[in-house]
Each structure stands twice: as C-alpha cells, then as structure tokens.
Enzyme design. Sequence first.
Site, PDB file in Angstrom:
ATOM      1  CD  GLU A 280      -2.322   1.330   2.832  1.00 56.01           C
ATOM      2  OE1 GLU A 280      -3.284   2.096   3.001  1.00 56.01           O
ATOM      3  OE2 GLU A 280      -1.837   0.623   3.748  1.00 56.01           O
ATOM      4  CE  LYS A 344      -8.411   1.640   3.164  1.00 58.36           C
ATOM      5  NZ  LYS A 344      -7.346   2.050   4.110  1.00 58.36           N
ATOM      6  CB  CYS A 400      -4.661  -0.972   4.622  1.00 57.68           C
ATOM      7  SG  CYS A 400      -4.058  -0.744   6.322  1.00 57.68           S
TER       8      CYS A 400
END
Length: 544
Positions: A280, A344, A400
């Site tokens: 990430e 995301k 994440c």
Amino acid sequence: MSKTLIWLLCFLTGATYSLSMTNSLEGFPLGIVAWLALVPLHALLVEITPKQGFFRGWFAGTIAFIGTMYWVVIAMHLYGQMPLLISVAVMLLLAVYLGLYVGVYALAYVWVERRRPSLAWIAAPCFWVALEFLRTYALSGLPWGLLGYSQFQWLPIIQIADITSVYGVSFLIVLVNVALFHTGHWLIPRKVIPRNIAKPWLPLAVTLPVFLLIWTYGEGSLLTSISKRSQMPTLDIGIVQPNIDQAQKWDVAYRLDTMERYTQLTQLAAKGSDLILWPESATPFVFEQEPTYQSLVKNMVVQGKAPLVFGSPLLQRHTDGRPYLFNSAYLLDASGNISGRYDKQHLVPFGEYIPLRTLLFFLDKLVVGIGDFESGNQPTLLSIQKSPDSQPVRFGVAICFEVVFPNLVRQLANAGANFLITLTNDAWFGDTVAPSQHFAMVVFRAVENRMAFARAANTGISGFIDPTGHILAASPIFTEQALTGRIPLTSPSTFYTRFGDMFAWGCVIISLILLLFLRFFPTQNAIDTVFQMPSKHKGEQNVR
C-alpha cells in the site's frame, strides 16, 4: 461474592480474551484459551440484576480490548505525533467503547437467564454474534479482534466460515464457553453456589454434536481441497517487502534510496512470476503527478517482464480547486502502461479522514497527505493475462483496513475474481501483535470465499494463503524481502460468497424474537395464562 473476586474474574476474562488475540504465526497457538475466556464472566452473571451484569461485562470487555488494541498508542504517538497522554486516553476510550458490546451481551444474558434459565445457554451465542455483527457496521465499523479470529490456525474449525463467515466460529466458541460454565457450575457443591441455572445436560447434548459436526465438515473440506488442488490452474506471484521506515517514507531526501530498494527487490521477485505486488502507498510520491519517478517504476516493470500492482495516492480536485486523495492500487501491464486502478472504498477514521469534521475540527489526520482522502464507490476487479492466447485472470484488491470487513471482500470475490490480494502498510503498528492480528483476518477472508490470497506489506507480514486458510508462506516483520509463491485460481463458489451474512442476520433475528418473546411472556405461567380456555359462565365452578 466479594468485590475483589468480582474484579479479579472480570480481569481474568479480559486477560484471556486478549491473550487469545496475541497468536503469532509460529509457536504455541494461544487461541486455545478463547474456549475458556468467557467462563469467569459467566460465573459473575449468576443471581444478579441485568444492570450489574452490564457493568461487569463492560469492565471485562474494556480489559479485553485494552490488551487487544494497545498498539493504537504506538500508531498515534510514534507515527501520528500525538502526545503520549492523549494517545493513551484515545486508546482507553476506544477500549471502553468496544467493551460496551460485552457489557450489552452480559446484560442480555442475565435478563434472559432471570426469566427463562432454560433458554439462556442458546441465547448467549446468538447475542454475541448479533453484537459482533453490529460492531462491524456501527460508527463506520471496527470488527477488529472478533472472537472467531483467535482460531485462525485451527483449520478444521474455521472451514465453516465458507457458510457463516467468522461469526460462525465466534458462535461455536461462545456455545462451548457457556456449556463448560453450566457443567462446572453444577459440579460445584450446592452449599458453595446455589444451583439456580439450567441443568448442563441439554447444553452439553447440543454443544458436543455441533462441535463434532463442524469439525467433521472442516476435515471433509480440507480433504476435498487437497484432491482438487492438482486440477486447479495456478499463478506465480512475486511480492516485494521493502521495509521502508515510516519516518522516512515521505521524506524527499530518501526517494532515490527507496526506489533503488524497490528496483533490487523487484528484480528478485520478478523471476518466473506472472505478477508482482508492492505494498500500500508504495511509491513515495503521487504516481500520476511525478513523470520522472513514474518512468522509474515503468522501467522496472518492462525489465521484469511481469505486470505490477502497487499502491499510490491519486490526487484529484473538487470543482472549487480544493485537493483530495484516493488511496489507490494501480495495475501496470508488462509494457508499463496503466491497465487498471482500484480506489479504496472503506477508509480509516481519523487516519484517512476525519468523521464529523465540523465538530472535530481540532483533530488532524494521522496520515501525511494532501487534503482528505475520499472513498471509491464500487468494487473493481483488475485482470492480467498469463499469455496472449490465455483467458484473463481476474482479481480483487483489498487495501489495508478493508480486509477486516468480510462483506466487502465477499463483494470483490462475487464480482468474478479468481484470486484476491491485499496491500497494506503495517509499519504504523510497530513491533506489536497487530500485524499478526491483521494477517489472521486475511486467513478467514480466504476461507470464506475459497480463494487464495496474496498479501504485500511494507514491513510485513507478507505472504500467501490458500483457499483453505493454510498459510503457504509468511515473512517476518521488519525485514527486507522478495517472496515468490504459487497460488491456485478458483471461481466464486461458496455459500458465503453468494449469499453473504445470512448466518449473522439469523442470529440478529433470533435475538430480537427471543427478547420480544420474553418481554411479553417472561415465565411459563404467563404463557399458560394466555392460552388458558375461559369458563363458559362467569363464576362457574367445576363440580363433580
């Protein structure tokens, strides 16, 4: 029972709960203590009021989540530059909030046990799952440290997750805890503790077959997977774990050193790989805004002759010119061209955005960036081709924090993925149990969807997990490594992938029905009164 003993038993439940969440990938599986963690709490829920039960459960839960979430202090103090006292205070507030769910569980259990002891034992796991499910979504959601995650190393037990998600494992653990408590309570002499709870025979008679059934299902699933594995197509993946210090990550002075490290590790990871993964926010720059550094990344891909997935911020602007960011994962094809991007969807509160910003204007983000992050609006699959004449291989990306949400990952799998990846930067956690906790959740996401997972982390843990949750490879934390591995490719097939959280919703519905039923019919006599046939004439007596 003395107050000292009460607090000691609360502390014992909290300590054993948090201990079960400290599982490392190696060594003795501490998750075994979860099967006893709630017994001390239930010993405190006999012959008390629901209010007393709430406060005892709340205290035990707060202790549990202090031990589970203590790493929040490191993330905020060392990397977020918050003063230590404020960081500790925020962590304690978080633990107090999460402890509320255990308090509500204890309140509901006592409330049912006082009205209908014979139902309390089966109500308990339903209440627990309903509250874990609520925690997954309430206030943006924080399903970290759900009880079922403690069993990520016990593969036969967690195979049921392909039907129930992690909630089914939590259900089983609570059911066993309650059955053991009932049994132990009845073994203690009546002079010591009054036997005012349900006899243990029925809880034991139900719990043992359920446990054996789940175990048998798990063993069968593992054997079936082994027999099918040789027939599955595979993909070779290389993972780069650069171990970039969080303090240096966005320092311009370290950019070239960082890119040199990526170059060396990518050359190793690319050998024989069909796909390469970076973590990430891997690039120490905004990828589409820095042509010079962008070309360095593209050259690595061309030289490695393999597509690359990596994390990088994406800068956008509102109509009024204000900047904002997406936390994105880019896919470059083997020629170095952008062939896909995933933004995301589920952001980290106080990390990537400030909730209730007008009220909490005094708080700054923990993550260094330009403006606020905004969330992507849909699950997006990326695809590659192993060869020009082969079928595309599709995969979903969880960035994440997203991997802790079962339904979000399920949507990626259900969209038609053949495998799943997660990119993360766990440097924020420091040298704590958090990276292992985070990795354990990926194990469940693999089992729930019967899809292999590849995980690229900046400082670890990086690795590969097969569709049964077996950890094929895992790197130590804070090491610089290039990993390569081969994973099987599958298609969406599980009950959970297709239908989602039906088990958790079932527990919610059962809990509500049970609470409403006992609200209006608190005792058996009340039911008899309602259904009693009235006399034909007022005052009529039955005379023989």
